[in-house]
Scaffold this active site. Sequence first.
Site, mmCIF file in Angstrom:
data_model
loop_
_atom_site.group_PDB
_atom_site.id
_atom_site.type_symbol
_atom_site.label_atom_id
_atom_site.label_comp_id
_atom_site.label_asym_id
_atom_site.label_seq_id
_atom_site.Cartn_x
_atom_site.Cartn_y
_atom_site.Cartn_z
ATOM 1 N N CYS A 1 27.749 41.193 45.873
ATOM 2 C CA CYS A 1 26.316 40.959 45.783
ATOM 3 C C CYS A 1 25.587 42.144 45.152
ATOM 4 O O CYS A 1 24.475 41.983 44.632
ATOM 5 C CB CYS A 1 25.740 40.618 47.154
ATOM 6 N N HIS A 2 26.206 43.312 45.122
ATOM 7 C CA HIS A 2 25.598 44.474 44.485
ATOM 8 C C HIS A 2 25.457 44.277 42.974
ATOM 9 O O HIS A 2 24.686 44.983 42.332
ATOM 10 C CB HIS A 2 26.386 45.755 44.789
#
Length: 164
Positions: free
Chosen positions: A133-134
Site C-alpha cells: 500500500c506504500h
Amino acid sequence: MNLALIETRLGWLGIAFSERGLASVQLPRATRAQTLAQLKRTFPNATLVDHAPALIARELREYAAGKRRAFTVPLDWSAMTPFQRAVLRATNTIPYGETRSYAWVAQRIGKPRAARAVGRALATNPLPIVLPCHRVLGSDGGLHGYGGGLPLKRQLLELEGALR
C-alpha cells in the site's frame, strides 16, 4: 493465530500467522518491546512463538535489505472484506519501484469513483509491505497517509527506488 517478532534493517516487525498463511504485519518499530506490545494489543488471544516461519522471516528480511522485490509467502485473506481484498490484490500488481494513484486502484477494481474508499481500505491493510500500500500516492503524486507515518512511506519508496 500465532505471533512472532522479526528483526530487520527497517526495525522490528511483528507478524501474525495462521495455518493458512501470513495474516498480519505490524510496521517496523525501533525496539522488540514496542513491537511485542503492539502485537499483544492487536491479538490479545494469540500465541507468541519463539521463531517466525523461516520463509516469512527470510522474505521480510530480504525486502528490508533491498534484496527482494516480490513476496511468495502464503497469505491468510480471511479477515478482509471482499472490497478490501479487491483493493489489495490490485495494489499487489503495482511493480516494485513504481507507484500508482488511489484513482488508478479504484479504476483497476472497476469502481472508478471509489478513490476515497480505496484509501480507507488501504489504511486498514493488515499486510503492509507484503501487500504494498506504500506504493499508492495521491493524484498529485504526493505522499498521503500511511499507517507507519509518511517518513516510513518515504523510506520504503526510497528503498525500492521509486523516490529519489
